[in-house]
Structure formats: structure tokens, C-alpha cells
Design a protein around this motif. Structure first.
Motif, short mmCIF file in Angstrom:
data_model
loop_
_atom_site.label_atom_id
_atom_site.label_comp_id
_atom_site.label_asym_id
_atom_site.label_seq_id
_atom_site.Cartn_x
_atom_site.Cartn_y
_atom_site.Cartn_z
N LYS A 187 0.83 -1.21 0.00
CA LYS A 187 0.00 0.00 0.00
C LYS A 187 0.87 1.26 0.00
CE LYS A 187 -4.30 -1.76 1.80
NZ LYS A 187 -5.19 -1.95 2.94
N GLY A 199 1.47 5.02 -2.32
CA GLY A 199 1.13 6.28 -1.67
C GLY A 199 -0.18 6.21 -0.92
N LEU A 200 -0.59 5.01 -0.50
CA LEU A 200 -1.86 4.88 0.22
C LEU A 200 -1.66 4.88 1.72
CD1 LEU A 200 -3.63 2.21 -2.01
CD2 LEU A 200 -4.27 4.60 -1.74
N ARG A 244 -2.32 14.31 -0.98
CA ARG A 244 -3.33 13.64 -1.82
C ARG A 244 -3.52 14.35 -3.15
NH1 ARG A 244 -8.26 10.85 1.19
NH2 ARG A 244 -8.57 10.25 -0.95
N ARG A 295 -1.97 8.75 -9.67
CA ARG A 295 -2.72 7.59 -9.24
C ARG A 295 -3.01 6.61 -10.36
NH1 ARG A 295 -2.39 7.10 -3.93
NH2 ARG A 295 -3.61 8.55 -2.70
#
Lengths: 698, 274
Positions: A424, A428-429, A449, A456
């Protein structure tokens, strides 16, 4: 006892001697709004004392329902026994009084279930529950019962049984709880032991421990064992005889050698071909087409006919249900197939030298798309308003690797190794990580974000749980187009249909909702959703572990095809070493947040230099009864330590047979000490001999 | 779908009662045999079955049936609006609390705790006492008192939904917080909200009746089920019908909404859905 046996032999002609438990033409039905389901259909078998019979099958095969019915436990689930007998020492369990049945269950028949947490009562100590189990069935006083309980605990390998006796189930680890369950099942010296997926919830090194304990317990008590499992490796490891179930029927049975070496039912062959193995280099698995059967809509004739490659349109397969026929391969081997003499044995590709279709590294060196350096993620446990939090959990503690386009890096580890967090974080989660994550030249580790959003679409993920990863309130078309819509990508004409076709689904599925799809179909939809964005990197988080073996093989092949076409880099996170072996170009072995060993797949599997890798590989049960080697197996002692307080020095030292003082002080660096081409993080690496002599005790 | 709606007995029975009560309230002036406030002192306190007065009259000779029919309007209106207020407030606070967690959750959670520490009636009583008795204040009071119930339910539902992979998936393909909340979280927590609303209306009707009974609700002569019981209280010995029929009306309405809510819950539960 003896005259009861002869009596039962008079009642039925099938009782060919010596069965302690015999199931005879059992039929179990469930009433549902859609009509009556026949979950168990005309099932007959028996077990002799000291023998292990494995019932193997995929979901919906009726393997668990058979045993629950046999033990009179099916009514709770709304089932009904519609026919047949279950004889225990000649006495029909299905006709006896509740009182008598209760006495037999627990006293004469011990049971072990998959989930030990829900099978042990959390408000009583393990010791109390053991004592209760003894005193319910035997006239002994508390002190004697306690003595017996402690004896059994030490038999199943619970360390410090006197102390452990007074502890509650939550103070036991998963593996320990399963041992406590086994202790409870064998404490009254049962004649029959029934274990339903006893190791499915456990890590592979713990599974090896528990299987060994189970074998020991059986040896001590001389009981007949019925083991229900979906894992062909466990079957090959433990069984004397095997029953293969499909669609509520036994479709093949016989001794373990014959069933694995020369199976005579196309389904058994298909199952063996679907199973990836660590000792084989199958480029493409040979899955069984289609899905495990829906009991509400079984095909007429042979239940397997719709998925069978042998059928070739022959009418007998759809008009007449085949019965079990003796094949003469070995005594009592039989298969339920009209055309069993045509069945070919499973394919083994041990010797084939594989050429990967995409030939990584042979042409121009592939571009590095992702480079992770010294990645760290420490989770703080929040303690609430007035409490201070505990020590942070070091989920990931300094992990470095790179990933090139078109290749698969397998990230293997047991629970608590931090592999999912690494996966993850690479996308970048996960917030607040240390270290760098460089994607195509940009360090995205500290991106917010809004910064991440445009990137993404290049970094996508496929999830483990096919039930949880799709929004239940959207249909498939919406699920697939949503990410494209967010990134302003036009799906184009027939875009959804094209994506569905690529993942092997019919276009008509686009209007369905997730709950109308099977697990395999859902997983394909999840892959299609990720593919729509044309990602460069895909993190596959246990993408096949929730699927049945035959479906798992389909999805593995699909993922490989897609990678070959689109040149995507896969970070494949998994615990199943056989699946990782089949999928990966390179592998990284993780333990407690650190990489223990990393390198080329073939290198690491052939010449593991880290003791943990060696133990892990040795613990994997191979679906080949000939490969059973109980003595050479490395069985690690103890459990995986708590990641909030990992051991000093080398994190593996508490379970390592090589550990010295140096290991407790100095953290071993990940380097190639032996000069064999791949690094490992051990002070004392070695290349093992084939028959490893080191056997750490359970 | 239709088959399943009709198969669910609680839903059909509850739905029938709810629709009936709503129809009665909406068409009260057309249905009621007479003006609920016209007095006929010679017929005061007559029992049920009196010609012209099916359910009898109260102490001023007003027709009880007409008063109950008109009372349904106030009771229902108070119930629905109060619960709507509570539901919207609870939804917003619950969403913030559940989705963002951390200190937002902490602060909102403590406020809910404080509100929940008081029995609903006591809280509503205190608010009405502070603001003064009126229809609006009554609605505010019930609304505030029901907010934490909604908030809790929604927060719990969101915590369950939040941890699902499809929320992570939404983040992974670049959806914003607001989008994710609107498109993925909210639709998945609506079923419990709808159910709580339906159950809440039942209890709001009860609360309204209680406050009116205590004289803190709508002021006379406007009829509500609560103040009709209050009126009849003094004459329980001579004319028990007044309180009895009003009480029965409350029971039927509350049971109706509860059944309807139960039925909805089963219907909306995806585990039951085929």
C-alpha cells in the motif's frame, strides 16, 4: 464391542471390516427460498482405527456438510438429513437419543474446527475448558482432570503447560489456540478425530507445527482421523486415503498414492494441474474452466460435465449420472466417471526449462519504474484521551527494493511481516512514511493527496477480498468506468465490453451487481477496473488467496497474460509460496517488517541462504505423497513475535536454530556474503544440503 | 423486489398502518365528522356509541373522534419534522465523525455521550422548559434529543464501510474525500439511516405525546394525542374512553412505524437480499 461389529456387518453388506466410523449413503438437504438443495448426495465411506482419511474439495463440494451431518450438527444450520446412516461402532448416530449422541461426541469423537478463537470460550481459562471436557465424560476429580489436561497440553507442544493452563484463550497466539483445540479434542482419547480445515487460518510455519502435533496426537491415541481440507499439499502430507468431493458427491476415492499419481476422474486431474507447486516450473497453469458448481442449479447427468474436457459432447455425461466404479489401479480405488479409462494422469513439468514469454532482461534492460529505499512505517496505537499510546508497531522497518516494467516481484511473508503495508505504501496509500518511494524519477513518499492524484492512474491495486473491494451499490459498468471518469479518460466505444473481454468476462456482466457474481468473477472485475487506467505499476495484494484452486489458476494465468501484453510491473504480495513461485521473476522474503532475503526467483527457491527462507520453503506441503519427508523438514519453534516489540539485533533470532550472541546485538545487513548472486540478512548464511539435518523441535 | 416487499409481513402491516395514519392526517378536515373544537356542553362526557359521537365526547362536549383525527396531524408532523431534524444533524455529525476520525470523532463523540447521558424525555423537557412551550420548540427539543441516536448509528455504519477495500480502491484511483464520501460511503450507510428514521418517528410521537400530556407541548385547544390523554385524565372514572382511545391511537401509530422500520431493515439488509 465385538458382537456389535458383527451385528452391523449383518445389517449391511458394505461393512468390509474394521470401520470405527462408517457413513452409508448419507443425503443432506437444505430448504431455501429457491427450493431444496442437496448438499450431500449419497456419500458413503468409512475410517479404520489409526487411519487418516482426507476429504478434499472446493467450496460447495459438501465436504464440511458431510461431516457436520454425520455428527448430527447440521440442524443448527437449517439442514435436514434426508437419508442414509452413520454408524459408530455399528450404532447409528442419526437414530440415537440426543443424550447418547452427546456422550459420544466429545468422548468418542473429538472435533477440531478451523477458527479456534470462536471455538474456545473467551470467558473461561483454557485449563477450565479442558477440565470441563474431561469431567463431562469421565468420573475423575478436579486434581486428576487437571493433571490429565496439563499432560495433554504438553503433548500438543504448548510450552509451560502449568502456566498456560490458567490463561485465557486471548492470551494464546493463533497457533497455540489451535493446539489447545487439539488438546481438547484428544483429551478423552477419542476413537475418531474430525478436523475441519484445522490449519487454514494459520501461517505456513505454524501449519507445519500443527500438522506435526496432529500426527503425534493421532499416534498417541491411535484414533481414526478424518481431515477436511481444500489444500492438496496438506492431503499429500497427511492422508492414508483420500475422498475427492464435488457437487455434494464423492467423485473419486482411494489411497493417497493412487489418487495423486494416477487419478481416474477428470476433476481430480484438473485440481492437481491447477495447483501451482514450488518444485515445478509451470509457465501456464492448466485450470479447470468455469466455476465450482452452484448446488441450486446442478447440471443433469454427471455434476462435472459442464467443466469437463473429457466429455467431448458425449451424451452419456449429461443423461446419466456416473456411479463410483472400481478402477483396479489399487485396492478400493474408484472413480465416478463414465470414461475413466481415458483419463490421463496430471502433467508434471519438473524438467521443462521455462522460457518466460516476455523474456525480461534478455532484450534491452527493462526500465526501473519504482524504487523504494529504506521504507519505514511505524503505526502509533492511539491510547485514547487519558491514556498514553503503547509502543508503535513497526509494520515496515527499513525495506528497499526496485521494480522494473514487465516484471513481477513477489513479496512473501507470514502474518505481521508488513508485506501488505509495503504494497500500500508503494502506491502512496499509507501516510507518514519514512524513506523514499521513487516512481519514474519522482519521490512520491511525501506527496499530499492532491499531488498524488494525477499519478494515481499509473499505480493501481488489486485487492484480496473479492467481496469487499467492489462497491455493492454500483453495477459492473459503473465500477469499471468510475476511475476513468475521475481521470477524464473516455472509456471509448465498447470500452467496458473490451475490458471485460480482456479479463475473460462476458459483456452481459456489465449490468450486474457484485453480489450477483462469483468470487472469481468479482476478482476479474477488480482487475478490469485497474486496467482501465492503463497503469504502469500494479500492486496485487493476495489477489488469489480467497479463490478456489481451480479458479485461482485461471486468475493467475490471466494476470500473466495481461502483464505480457501491457508490460505492467507487478508487486505481488502473498503468503502462498507456491503461487509466488509461479507468478514471480524475483522474490523478497519479509519477516517482521524487514526483508530477509531477496533475489531471482529460481535462485532464492533453489539456494535459500537465510534460515527463515529455508524454514519457510521446507514448511510448504507439496502436493505429492512421494515428497513427504517428515524428518528432513525444518519446523520452527515458537511464534512470530509481536511487531511492537521486535527482538533486538536480528528479528528472526528468537526462532532461529543458528542464533548466537552476535545475533542479539548486531542487526545483519542485507548483503551477498556467500557471493552466490543474491543477498540475505543473516550473519551465518549457508546453502542447504538437499536433506537438511537441522530439525528444530516443535 | 416486489415479491419480497409483499412477502414481508411486518413491512406490509406496518406500511398499511403508516399509510393510513398519514392519509388520516392529510385529509383530516374531510374525514372528521365535525369541527374538533366545536363544543356542545349538553353532550359533554358522553360515552362511546352515543348517536352522533361514535367515540363519545370530552369534558367540553367536543367530538372525540374528530379530535383524534385532527390530533394525528400534530403528532405526525411533530414526529416527522423532529426526526428529520435529528436525522440530518445526526447524519452530518456522524459522517464527519466516522469518516475523519481522530479529534473530530473525539469531540463529536463526547457531545453525543453527554446528550445520551440524559433520558430523551428529560432532555426534551429541559429544552422546552428553557425555550417555552410551542410547536416549534417541541420539534427542536425532540430533534436535539434524537440527534445522538442517529449520529451513533451512522458513525458505526461508516466505520464498517470505511474499512472496506472499495474505499481504499477509490482512494487508489484518485477520488477525493468528498467524492468518496458522497458516492461510496453515503449510499452504503443509508439503509440503517432509513430504518432508524422509521423507528425514530414512532418514539418521537411518543415523546411529543408525553410532553403534551405534561402541558409542555402544543397549547390548547389544538388537539394532539398527548393533550387529549391529559384532558381525559381527570375523568378516567366517568369517561375512560377519552384517554383510552387517544392512548390506543398512539400505540397503533408507534407499532405501525416500528413494524415498518423492522420490515425495512430486513428488506435493505444485503445479506438477506438475493
Amino acid at each position: 464391542m465385538n458382537h456389535i461389529m458383527t451385528e452391523s456387518a449383518e445389517v449391511t453388506t458394505q461393512s468390509k471390516g474394521g470401520y470405527v466410523l462408517e457413513v452409508d449413503r448419507l443425503v443432506t438437504e437444505f430448504d431455501t427460498p429457491d427450493g431444496t438443495l442437496r448438499a450431500v448426495n449419497d456419500v458413503s465411506f468409512g475410517v479404520r482405527p489409526g487411519e487418516t482419511v482426507c476429504i478434499v474439495g472446493e467450496s460447495g463440494s459438501g465436504k464440511s456438510t458431510t461431516m457436520l451431518s454425520a455428527l448430527g450438527l447440521i440442524k443448527k444450520d437449517g439442514g435436514r438429513i434426508a437419508g442414509g446412516e452413520v454408524r459408530f461402532n455399528g450404532e447409528n448416530l442419526l437414530r440415537m437419543s440426543k443424550e447418547r449422541l452427546r456422550r459420544i461426541r466429545g468422548r468418542e469423537i473429538g472435533m477440531i474446527f478451523q477458527d479456534p478463537m470462536s471455538s474456545l470460550n473467551p470467558v473461561f481459562t483454557v485449563g477450565d475448558q479442558l477440565v470441563e471436557a474431561v469431567r463431562l465424560h469421565q468420573k475423575v476429580n478436579r486434581a486428576q482432570a487437571r493433571k490429565r489436561a496439563i499432560g495433554v497440553l504438553s503433548l500438543v507442544g504448548v510450552p509451560n503447560p502449568e502456566v498456560r493452563f490458567d490463561q485465557y484463550p486471548h492470551q494464546y497466539s493463533g497457533g497455540m489456540r489451535q493446539r489447545a483445540m487439539i488438546a481438547m479434542a484428544i483429551i478423552n482419547d477419542p476413537a475418531v478425530l474430525v478436523a475441519d480445515e484445522p490449519t487454514t487460518a494459520l501461517d505456513v510455519t505454524i501449519q507445519a507445527q500443527v500438522l506435526r502435533v496432529l500426527a503425534k496426537a493421532q499416534k498417541e491415541t491411535g484414533s481414526a482421523t478424518i481431515l477436511i481440507t481444500h489444500d492438496l499439499g496438506v492431503v499429500a502430507e497427511t492422508a492414508d486415503r483420500v475422498l475427492v468431493m464435488y457437487g455434494g458427491r464423492i467423485i473419486e476415492q482411494g489411497d493417497v498414492e493412487t489418487v495423486f499419481k494416477s487419478p481416474k476422474h477428470p476433476y481430480t486431474v484438473g485440481l492437481l494441474n491447477s495447483q501451482p507447486r514450488i518444485d515445478e516450473n509451470a509457465e501456464r497453469l492448466k485450470p479447470i474452466p468455469g466455476e465450482p458448481p452452484n448446488l441450486a442449479a446442478l447440471p443433469s447427468g454427471c455434476v462435472f460435465s459442464e467443466r469437463c474436457g473429457l466429455r467431448q459432447g458425449r451424451e452419456a455425461c449429461t443423461s446419466e449420472e456416473p456411479s463410483l466404479q472400481e478402477t483396479g489401479e489399487s485396492a478400493s480405488h474408484s472413480a465416478a466417471c463414465h470414461f475413466w479409462p481415458e483419463v490421463r494422469p496430471p502433467v508434471h513439468e519438473q524438467e521443462t526449462i521455462s522460457v518466460r514469454p516476455k523474456s525480461v532482461g534478455e532484450n534491452a534492460p527493462a526500465e526501473t519504474v519504482l524504487e523504494v529505499t529504506e521504507l519505514k512505517k511505524h503505526f502509533k496505537t492511539s491510547g485514547g484521551l487519558f491514556k498514553r499510546g503503547d509502543k508503535p508497531v513497526r509494520a515496515v522497518d527499513g525495506v528497499s527494493f526496485d521494480l522494473r516494467s514487465g516484471e513481477t516481484l513477489g513479496l512473501v511473508g507470514e502474518s505481521g511481516s508488513g508485506k501488505t503495508t509495503v504494497g500500500k505504501a508503494a502506491l502512496g496509500l499509507v501516510g507518514n512514511v519514512d524513506g523514499t518511494i521513487v516512481f519514474l524519477g519522482k519521490d512520491i513518499a511525501r506527496y499530499g493527496r492532491s499531488h498524488l492524484r494525477p499519478i494515481r492512474k499509473d499505480l493501481q491495486m488489486v485487492f484480496q477480498d473479492p467481496y469487499g473491494s467492489l462497491d455493492p451499490r454500483m453495477n459492473v459498468r459503473k465500477i469499471i468506468t468510475e476511475p476513468m471518469w475521475i481521470h477524464g479518460i473516455a472509456p471509448g466505444e465498447n470500452g467496458v465490453e473490451h475490458l471485460l473481454e480482456r479479463v475473460g468476462l462476458r459483456a452481459s456482466i456489465a449490468e450486474r451487481y457484485p453480489h450477483q457474481l462469483s468470487g472469481g468473477q468479482r476478482q476479474r472485475v477488480g482487475i478490469a477496473r485497474a486496467l482501465g487506467l492503463r497503469p504502469r505499476v500494479m500492486v496485487l495484494d493476495e489477489p488469489v488467496s480467497a479463490l478456489d484452486v481451480s479458479v485461482q489458476a485461471q486468475v493467475i494465468n490471466l494476470l500473466k497474460e495481461i502483464q505480457a501484453e501491457d508490460n505492467i510491473a507487478y508487486l505481488f504480495v502473498a503468503h502462498d509460496l507456491a503461487v509466488v513461485h509461479n507468478m514471480s521473476d524475483r522474490v523478497a522474503i519479509m519477516y517482521l517488517g524487514k526483508i530477509m532475503e531477496i533475489g531471482d526467483r529460481a535462485e532464492v527457491y533453489k539456494n535459500p541462504t537465510h534460515p527463515y527462507t529455508q524454514a519457510l520453503l521446507s514448511a510448504v506441503p507439496i502436493p505429492d505423497p512421494g515428497a513427504r519427508d517428515g524428518e528432513g523438514r525444518i519446523v520452527l519453534k515458537g511464534d512470530i513475535p509481536n511487531p511492537s516489540s521486535p527482538p533486538s539485533g536480528c528479528v528472526f533470532r528468537t526462532r532461529c536454530w543458528k542464533a548466537t550472541e552476535k545475533c542479539a546485538i548486531e542487526v545483519p545487513a542485507l548483503e551477498d556474503r556467500l557471493g552466490i548472486g543474491h543477498p540475505s540478512a543473516c550473519h551465518y548464511p549457508d546453502v542447504p544440503q538437499k536433506n537438511h539435518s537441522v530439525t528444530a523441535r516443535v | 423486489m416486489n415479491k419480497r416487499v409483499l412477502k414481508s409481513r411486518p413491512l406490509v402491516l406496518g406500511g398499511f398502518i403508516v399509510i393510513s395514519v398519514v392519509m388520516v392526517a392529510v385529509f383530516a378536515p374531510l374525514i372528521a365528522p365535525m369541527d374538533p373544537n366545536s363544543q356542545s356542553l349538553e353532550n359533554r362526557l358522553s360515552g362511546w356509541g352515543t348517536p352522533g359521537y361514535i367515540l363519545g365526547t370530552d369534558q367540553y362536549g367536543r367530538d372525540l373522534l374528530s379530535r383524534l383525527i385532527h390530533g394525528a396531524r400534530i403528532s405526525l408532523l411533530a414526529g416527522v419534522i423532529a426526526v428529520a431534524v435529528g436525522a440530518v444533524a445526526g447524519l452530518v455529525l456522524g459522517l464527519l465523525s466516522g469518516y475523519f476520525g481522530g479529534w473530530v470523532d473525539l469531540v463529536i463523540g463526547r457531545i453525543f455521550d453527554v446528550l445520551l447521558a440524559f433520558p430523551t424525555i428529560l432532555l426534551a423537557l429541559a429544552i422546552v422548559a428553557a425555550l417555552g412551550p410551542s410547536m416549534t420548540n417541541l420539534i427542536i427539543a425532540i430533534g436535539v434529543a434524537t440527534t445522538p441516536h442517529f449520529g451513533r448509528v451512522i458513525r458505526g455504519a461508516i466505520l464498517a464501510v470505511r474499512s472496506r477495500d472499495y474505499i481504499v480502491a477509490a482512494e487508489a484511483f484518485g477520488a477525493s474525500d468528498f467524492y468518496t464520501m458522497w458516492r461510496h460511503v453515503l449510499p452504503n450507510v443509508l439503509p440503517p439511516v432509513i430504518v432508524t428514521t422509521s423507528l425514530g418517528i414512532g418514539s418521537a410521537i411518543q415523546t411529543e405525546a408525553t410532553l403534551s400530556f405534561l402541558g409542555l407541548g402544543v397549547s390548547p385547544p389544538t388537539p394532539t394525542w398527548g393533550n387529549i390523554i391529559n384532558d381525559g385524565q381527570a375523568y378516567l372514572g366517568i369517561a375512560p374512553g377519552i384517554s383510552l382511545f387517544a392512548g390506543a391511537a398512539i400505540v397503533v401509530a408507534v407499532v405501525g412505524f416500528s413494524l415498518f422500520g423492522d420490515g425495512l431493515r430486513d428488506l435493505l439488509d444485503p445479506r438477506v437480499r438475493k
